[in-house]
Design a protein around this motif. Structure first.
Motif, mmCIF file in Angstrom:
data_model
loop_
_atom_site.group_PDB
_atom_site.id
_atom_site.type_symbol
_atom_site.label_atom_id
_atom_site.label_comp_id
_atom_site.label_asym_id
_atom_site.label_seq_id
_atom_site.Cartn_x
_atom_site.Cartn_y
_atom_site.Cartn_z
ATOM 1 N N LEU A 300 -1.767 3.651 41.264
ATOM 2 C CA LEU A 300 -1.844 2.535 42.899
ATOM 3 C C LEU A 300 -0.674 2.821 42.841
ATOM 4 O O LEU A 300 0.577 2.629 42.039
ATOM 5 C CB LEU A 300 -2.228 1.947 42.850
ATOM 6 C CG LEU A 300 -2.629 0.716 44.289
ATOM 7 C CD1 LEU A 300 -3.718 0.881 45.545
ATOM 8 C CD2 LEU A 300 -2.616 -0.485 44.056
ATOM 9 N N GLY A 301 -0.091 3.900 44.150
ATOM 10 C CA GLY A 301 1.347 4.099 45.426
ATOM 11 C C GLY A 301 2.175 4.613 44.766
ATOM 12 O O GLY A 301 1.406 5.341 43.776
ATOM 13 N N HIS A 302 2.969 5.124 45.168
ATOM 14 C CA HIS A 302 3.593 6.298 45.387
ATOM 15 C C HIS A 302 4.689 6.353 44.602
ATOM 16 O O HIS A 302 5.618 7.464 44.912
ATOM 17 C CB HIS A 302 4.023 6.965 46.567
ATOM 18 C CG HIS A 302 2.466 7.414 46.903
ATOM 19 N ND1 HIS A 302 1.641 7.656 46.576
ATOM 20 C CD2 HIS A 302 1.874 6.006 48.476
ATOM 21 C CE1 HIS A 302 0.279 7.441 47.480
ATOM 22 N NE2 HIS A 302 0.320 6.647 48.167
ATOM 23 N N GLY A 303 5.552 5.487 44.342
ATOM 24 C CA GLY A 303 6.754 5.433 43.029
ATOM 25 C C GLY A 303 7.836 4.628 43.868
ATOM 26 O O GLY A 303 7.878 4.046 45.230
ATOM 27 N N LYS A 304 9.013 5.267 43.574
ATOM 28 C CA LYS A 304 10.040 4.739 43.815
ATOM 29 C C LYS A 304 10.528 5.610 45.123
ATOM 30 O O LYS A 304 10.261 5.913 45.686
ATOM 31 C CB LYS A 304 11.780 5.114 43.398
ATOM 32 C CG LYS A 304 13.058 4.720 43.209
ATOM 33 C CD LYS A 304 13.775 5.224 41.717
ATOM 34 C CE LYS A 304 13.794 4.581 40.667
ATOM 35 N NZ LYS A 304 15.066 4.548 39.684
ATOM 36 N N ASP A 305 11.778 4.675 46.213
ATOM 37 C CA ASP A 305 11.861 4.248 47.431
ATOM 38 C C ASP A 305 13.177 5.544 47.168
ATOM 39 O O ASP A 305 14.385 5.413 46.410
ATOM 40 C CB ASP A 305 11.957 3.553 47.487
ATOM 41 C CG ASP A 305 13.129 3.152 49.007
ATOM 42 O OD1 ASP A 305 12.448 4.632 49.707
ATOM 43 O OD2 ASP A 305 13.495 2.621 49.930
ATOM 44 N N PRO A 306 13.200 7.172 48.152
ATOM 45 C CA PRO A 306 14.129 7.582 47.941
ATOM 46 C C PRO A 306 14.959 7.916 48.013
ATOM 47 O O PRO A 306 16.233 8.630 48.182
ATOM 48 C CB PRO A 306 12.902 9.159 48.057
ATOM 49 C CG PRO A 306 11.249 8.474 48.760
ATOM 50 C CD PRO A 306 11.067 7.454 48.669
ATOM 51 N N THR A 307 15.186 6.596 48.938
ATOM 52 C CA THR A 307 16.921 6.379 49.519
ATOM 53 C C THR A 307 17.192 5.569 48.673
ATOM 54 O O THR A 307 18.316 5.173 49.089
ATOM 55 C CB THR A 307 15.890 5.163 51.201
ATOM 56 O OG1 THR A 307 15.758 4.240 51.132
ATOM 57 C CG2 THR A 307 15.164 6.882 51.804
ATOM 58 N N ASP A 308 16.361 5.352 48.427
ATOM 59 C CA ASP A 308 16.739 4.555 46.524
ATOM 60 C C ASP A 308 18.284 5.099 46.375
ATOM 61 O O ASP A 308 18.343 6.175 45.693
ATOM 62 C CB ASP A 308 16.384 3.893 45.625
ATOM 63 C CG ASP A 308 16.702 2.563 44.495
ATOM 64 O OD1 ASP A 308 17.748 3.369 43.716
ATOM 65 O OD2 ASP A 308 15.970 1.763 43.852
ATOM 66 N N PRO A 309 19.409 4.359 45.630
ATOM 67 C CA PRO A 309 20.480 5.516 45.409
ATOM 68 C C PRO A 309 20.031 6.492 43.841
ATOM 69 O O PRO A 309 20.855 7.065 43.640
ATOM 70 C CB PRO A 309 21.689 4.439 45.216
ATOM 71 C CG PRO A 309 21.678 3.428 46.321
ATOM 72 C CD PRO A 309 19.613 3.215 46.121
ATOM 73 N N ASP A 310 19.733 4.926 43.108
ATOM 74 C CA ASP A 310 19.029 6.400 42.172
ATOM 75 C C ASP A 310 18.419 7.174 41.928
ATOM 76 O O ASP A 310 17.986 7.896 41.234
ATOM 77 C CB ASP A 310 18.720 4.239 40.755
ATOM 78 C CG ASP A 310 19.970 3.774 40.283
ATOM 79 O OD1 ASP A 310 20.683 4.001 40.440
ATOM 80 O OD2 ASP A 310 19.192 2.806 40.197
ATOM 81 N N PHE A 311 17.880 7.314 42.969
ATOM 82 C CA PHE A 311 16.537 8.110 42.713
ATOM 83 C C PHE A 311 17.084 9.658 43.202
ATOM 84 O O PHE A 311 16.773 10.411 42.794
ATOM 85 C CB PHE A 311 15.453 8.510 44.876
ATOM 86 C CG PHE A 311 14.482 9.661 44.493
ATOM 87 C CD1 PHE A 311 13.207 9.178 43.904
ATOM 88 C CD2 PHE A 311 14.856 10.173 44.945
ATOM 89 C CE1 PHE A 311 11.995 10.071 44.007
ATOM 90 C CE2 PHE A 311 14.121 10.959 45.341
ATOM 91 C CZ PHE A 311 12.168 11.417 44.882
ATOM 92 N N GLY A 312 18.551 9.369 43.576
ATOM 93 C CA GLY A 312 19.493 10.655 44.012
ATOM 94 C C GLY A 312 19.248 11.671 45.328
ATOM 95 O O GLY A 312 20.008 12.899 44.827
ATOM 96 N N ALA A 313 18.330 11.661 45.931
ATOM 97 C CA ALA A 313 18.293 12.137 47.366
ATOM 98 C C ALA A 313 19.893 12.366 47.640
ATOM 99 O O ALA A 313 20.438 10.704 48.204
ATOM 100 C CB ALA A 313 17.450 11.846 47.534
#
Length: 357
Positions: A300-313
């Motif tokens: 359930l759910g899709h994980g970390k927010d891609p705009t989170d700085p820790d994601f690295g995008a």
């Protein structure tokens, strides 16, 4: 403690889905359309050329491209006439032949919901009437463009809503047209509604089953573009479409992957996507997707927010976009930056981390 917090977040997400809070709505379960194009059985049985035709279920796009390249014009036209749905949807077939075949297939449906798709001048690269219907349309000249983009939409998109006029920047046709115009018509853009999307934002949208099916179709589609001589595209992935792009990232043929209004990419960070493509992310402050917990737990759910700085995008500024479908609205910072990415005006060395305007 971490597992306990994840369990609480998953419970919150489940409550969100069931009760319809934070902009989520109830949805009906969908069965993904997968596998080879409609009409493949008749195609396999066709012995008119005196030899077997490439099996749509197993032939690679490169194999399909070689097959069509060796055919004389008359035999190509015979196959279009006999099997328009296969020729129009078989990845690796030359682009012009797909347009011609899909024009025939759309008209043959005699269905009012497809009347607009049958209008003269439309370049329909894919048309599958099964289920709720899947469509891909090209804006610009795909075979000569030096830069190509593919728009991958989210929930509630099918053949009927593909080019809707209400809320156009939440539909693939409207996003594609806006993006191409923002580049000064210097690029080609494909509006790709080539997978079964969730209806509403209920249980289907909170899980990855439809995205997993869509990811395979997207990866093959991009390999088909390459086999047809089309430039490596930039992927623009909206909402649930970003889940599709995240799951396809390790095998998709793309120079850049841009996600916006994303609930997550089913990855902990960019490295977890296993891609050489540059990854970009945008989310405007008024987008209701921000209220959805960014967790992936027990499917359930899709994980970390891609705009989170820790994601690295690489983060794209979207401060003046409005709502969940405002990223391609003319005049916004997000559209200007998207156009620069699509046109290749932001080089690999120009940006590493931080926000791009």
């Amino acid at each position: 403690m971490r597992r306990y917090k994840r369990t609480l977040a998953a419970a919150a997400l489940a409550t969100t889905v069931v009760t319809g809070t934070a902009g989520w709505a109830s949805g009906s379960a969908q069965r993904a359309v997968t596998g080879p194009p409609a009409g493949s059985a008749a195609w396999r049985a066709d012995g008119s050329l005196g030899r077997a035709l490439p099996d749509p279920a197993t032939a690679s796009p490169a194999r399909v491209a070689r097959f069509f390249a060796a055919l004389p014009s008359r035999q190509r036209q015979d196959l279009i006439r006999r099997h328009p749905l296969v020729v129009g949807n078989l990845d690796g077939v030359p682009v012009a032949l797909r347009y011609e075949a899909n024009a025939l297939a759309v008209r043959a449906e005699h269905n009012p919901r497809y009347e607009r798709l049958a209008e003269p001048g439309r370049q329909i690269l894919a048309f599958d009437p099964r289920g709720r219907g899947q469509v891909a349309e090209v804006y610009g000249d795909l075979t000569t463009a030096r830069r190509v983009s593919v728009v991958v939409p989210g929930s509630d998109i099918d053949a009927a809503t593909f080019d809707r006029t209400k809320d156009p920047y939440g539909a693939p046709a409207g996003m594609a047209a806006s993006l191409r115009a923002a580049t000064g018509n210097r690029t080609a853009v494909i509006a790709w509604a080539g997978y079964t999307t969730p209806v509403g934002v209920g249980p289907d949208a909170a899980t990855g089953d439809l995205a997993q099916a869509g990811a395979g179709r997207l990866a093959r589609f991009t390999r088909g573009l390459a086999a047809a001589g089309v430039k490596e595209p930039v992927l623009f992935c909206h909402s649930y479409g970003s889940v599709v792009c995240g799951l396809a990232a390790h095998e998709v043929n793309a120079s850049d992957i841009v996600v916006f209004g994303s609930p997550g990419m089913r990855a902990d960070d960019v490295a977890d996507l296993h891609t050489d493509a540059r990854v970009w992310a945008a989310k405007d402050p008024s987008d209701w997707i921000s209220k959805v917990p960014n967790v992936e737990f027990a499917g359930l759910g899709h994980g970390k927010d891609p705009t989170d700085p820790d994601f690295g995008a690489r983060r794209v500024s979207a401060g003046d976009a409005r709502g969940h479908t405002g990223y391609f609205a003319p005049g916004t910072e997000s559209l200007r930056t998207f156009a620069a990415i699509a046109a290749g005006e932001i080089t690999r060395g120009e940006v590493t981390r931080g926000e791009v305007r």
